[in-house]
Design an enzyme around this catalytic site. Sequence first.
Site, PDB file in Angstrom:
ATOM      1  N   LYS A   1      42.269  31.094  41.987  1.00 21.13           N
ATOM      2  CA  LYS A   1      42.349  30.956  43.263  1.00 21.13           C
ATOM      3  C   LYS A   1      42.756  30.379  43.679  1.00 21.13           C
ATOM      4  O   LYS A   1      41.985  30.171  44.833  1.00 21.13           O
ATOM      5  CB  LYS A   1      41.286  32.199  44.340  1.00 21.13           C
ATOM      6  CG  LYS A   1      41.627  33.477  43.508  1.00 21.13           C
ATOM      7  CD  LYS A   1      41.578  35.024  44.297  1.00 21.13           C
ATOM      8  CE  LYS A   1      41.270  35.922  43.677  1.00 21.13           C
ATOM      9  NZ  LYS A   1      39.765  36.853  42.374  1.00 21.13           N
TER      10      LYS A   1
ATOM     11  N   ASP B   1      49.456  44.532  42.111  1.00 22.81           N
ATOM     12  CA  ASP B   1      48.225  44.696  42.196  1.00 22.81           C
ATOM     13  C   ASP B   1      47.953  45.118  43.447  1.00 22.81           C
ATOM     14  O   ASP B   1      48.171  44.555  43.998  1.00 22.81           O
ATOM     15  CB  ASP B   1      47.647  43.797  42.215  1.00 22.81           C
ATOM     16  CG  ASP B   1      45.936  43.202  42.036  1.00 22.81           C
ATOM     17  OD1 ASP B   1      45.549  44.606  43.004  1.00 22.81           O
ATOM     18  OD2 ASP B   1      45.085  42.573  42.000  1.00 22.81           O
TER      19      ASP B   1
ATOM     20  N   ASP C   1      43.562  47.650  37.546  1.00 20.47           N
ATOM     21  CA  ASP C   1      44.568  47.490  38.815  1.00 20.47           C
ATOM     22  C   ASP C   1      45.675  47.694  39.621  1.00 20.47           C
ATOM     23  O   ASP C   1      46.618  47.065  40.397  1.00 20.47           O
ATOM     24  CB  ASP C   1      43.304  47.575  39.927  1.00 20.47           C
ATOM     25  CG  ASP C   1      43.737  45.449  40.041  1.00 20.47           C
ATOM     26  OD1 ASP C   1      43.592  45.549  38.696  1.00 20.47           O
ATOM     27  OD2 ASP C   1      42.973  45.395  40.887  1.00 20.47           O
TER      28      ASP C   1
HETATM   29  N1  GDD Z   1      33.746  45.812  33.223  1.00 23.35           N
HETATM   30  C1  GDD Z   1      34.611  45.453  34.864  1.00 23.35           C
HETATM   31  N2  GDD Z   1      33.356  44.424  34.848  1.00 23.35           N
HETATM   32  N3  GDD Z   1      35.351  45.258  34.927  1.00 23.35           N
HETATM   33  C2  GDD Z   1      35.337  44.472  35.946  1.00 23.35           C
HETATM   34  C3  GDD Z   1      33.861  43.388  36.339  1.00 23.35           C
HETATM   35  C4  GDD Z   1      32.992  43.725  36.080  1.00 23.35           C
HETATM   36  O1  GDD Z   1      31.948  42.874  36.101  1.00 23.35           O
HETATM   37  N4  GDD Z   1      34.997  42.417  37.778  1.00 23.35           N
HETATM   38  C5  GDD Z   1      36.365  42.887  37.923  1.00 23.35           C
HETATM   39  N5  GDD Z   1      36.514  44.444  37.123  1.00 23.35           N
HETATM   40  C6  GDD Z   1      37.535  44.288  36.435  1.00 23.35           C
HETATM   41  C7  GDD Z   1      38.209  45.226  38.363  1.00 23.35           C
HETATM   42  O2  GDD Z   1      37.626  46.642  38.728  1.00 23.35           O
HETATM   43  C8  GDD Z   1      39.790  45.169  38.328  1.00 23.35           C
HETATM   44  O3  GDD Z   1      40.024  46.197  37.754  1.00 23.35           O
HETATM   45  C9  GDD Z   1      39.672  43.835  37.319  1.00 23.35           C
HETATM   46  O4  GDD Z   1      38.795  43.838  36.249  1.00 23.35           O
HETATM   47  C10 GDD Z   1      40.485  42.336  37.673  1.00 23.35           C
HETATM   48  O5  GDD Z   1      39.597  42.453  39.222  1.00 23.35           O
HETATM   49  P1  GDD Z   1      39.992  42.027  41.010  1.00 23.35           P
HETATM   50  O6  GDD Z   1      38.777  41.851  41.264  1.00 23.35           O
HETATM   51  O7  GDD Z   1      41.091  42.845  41.282  1.00 23.35           O
HETATM   52  O8  GDD Z   1      40.200  40.542  40.330  1.00 23.35           O
HETATM   53  P2  GDD Z   1      41.517  40.196  41.075  1.00 23.35           P
HETATM   54  O9  GDD Z   1      42.689  40.506  41.634  1.00 23.35           O
HETATM   55  O10 GDD Z   1      40.867  39.486  42.543  1.00 23.35           O
HETATM   56  O11 GDD Z   1      42.351  38.766  39.887  1.00 23.35           O
HETATM   57  C11 GDD Z   1      42.402  38.950  38.733  1.00 23.35           C
HETATM   58  O12 GDD Z   1      43.352  39.202  39.122  1.00 23.35           O
HETATM   59  C12 GDD Z   1      44.706  38.904  39.040  1.00 23.35           C
HETATM   60  C13 GDD Z   1      45.865  39.492  39.141  1.00 23.35           C
HETATM   61  O13 GDD Z   1      46.036  40.664  40.100  1.00 23.35           O
HETATM   62  C14 GDD Z   1      41.904  37.458  38.139  1.00 23.35           C
HETATM   63  O14 GDD Z   1      42.030  38.352  36.940  1.00 23.35           O
HETATM   64  C15 GDD Z   1      43.518  36.788  38.585  1.00 23.35           C
HETATM   65  O15 GDD Z   1      43.414  35.899  37.700  1.00 23.35           O
HETATM   66  C16 GDD Z   1      44.847  37.719  38.076  1.00 23.35           C
HETATM   67  O16 GDD Z   1      46.068  36.618  38.916  1.00 23.35           O
HETATM   68 MG    MG Z   2      42.770  42.631  41.125  1.00 26.33          MG
END
Ligand code: GDD
Ligand code: MG
Length: 363
Positions: free
Chosen positions: A157, A217, A106
């Site tokens: 977070k 993001d 994303d």
């Molecule tokens: N295959 C798979 N399985 N993908 C997953 C799973 C899972 O169980 N859980 C999450 N994802 C994928 C989501 O689809 C997304 O593309 C990505 O992993 C990150 O998940 P988000 O839910 O968007 O996380 P976030 O945005 O709150 O936090 C993450 O991204 C930040 C940067 O945007 C973390 O990695 C943070 O540390 C980081 O700063």
């Molecule tokens: Mg994200």
Amino acid sequence: MKAVLLVGGEGTRLRPLTCNTVKAMVPIVNRPFLEHLLGYLRSHGVDDIVVTLCYLPECIERRLGNGAACGVRLAYVMEKTPLGTAGAVKNAQSHLDGPFFVLNGDIMTSIDLRGMLSFHRERRAIATIALTPVENPSAYGVVETAPDGRVKRFIEKPPPGQAPTNMINAGIYVLEPEVLRCVPRGTPCMFEHHVFPTLLSEGAAVFAYPTRDYWIDIGTPEKYRQVQYDLLLGNCASALWAGEVRADGVDMERVTLHPSAMVEGPVALGAGCSVEAGARILGPTVLGEGCVISEGAVVDRTIVWRNVRFGKKASICESVVGDDCSIGDGSVIEGGCVLGDHVVISEGRRLEPAQKVWPDTTI
Ligand code: GDD
Ligand code: MG
């Protein structure tokens, strides 16, 4: 070079847009997000890609197939239940040999992946994490770095006001295969909560690759609009967006524009749109295919998906509208609203700012 894409999340913060469409496939200037991401990877020499799926998997595989149309090779691995970010990569282990990239599915960015890989090799790192500065680090994984570039601490977070730096995990890693040794097979595991803290506690060579390149993001409605504003305004680039922007005259083969309608760019108009007498479209705005903007309606800084009809003198600003919605004559939709697919707003209604309307609802 290989990459694993994490696209299994439910995209809860983007609901109701993600009720019927997986986050990775939401349209960005009328093309599924993942196509932009694949274009970016390809242009950085990454063309062998494993896509890890969980939520709504069919729509991704059906659209992208073996990846040939995007100039890449795609393989898919499925999770029956979510395995978390690291568990998903472990599940793809049979596709991986040497060092590989991992990307959150994303992220829209122009981070230099070749530069990142050279950096990783020069440092002989086991893991390299790309970092980007943000205004609100508590919504992300915060990464503290030592002067030599090693990662000191990874705090996913942190509570508001408690982040030691505004440099955050950009969701792009280069990993050596041995990192997967500390990931259990078949059970949920996260890089952010488990793998990175474990590697750091063992003193492993985890390095940070800080950048100031474009990064966002897309996972909240505000950021989902912002990335499209940025593309239309030229603040970021995508190989798929050649700037079909119409600041004034519009391509008449694709769009019907009444002589008294006003299009004040930058605006992206999908094929078959019709803008009727006295209607106004104010950019940055995106209209998907087959939208109708009736007489005197105003669409201002809004992202509209396909086949949406705005009635006479309806108005909308800074919002997002899913597929096949109908907005009644004279209705007013204030800033920050998000309408799911097949929503009907009756004549003369007014939505509150930031109101979310679930798919198939009539108001
Ligand atoms: N295959 C798979 N399985 N993908 C997953 C799973 C899972 O169980 N859980 C999450 N994802 C994928 C989501 O689809 C997304 O593309 C990505 O992993 C990150 O998940 P988000 O839910 O968007 O996380 P976030 O945005 O709150 O936090 C993450 O991204 C930040 C940067 O945007 C973390 O990695 C943070 O540390 C980081 O700063
Ligand atoms: Mg994200």
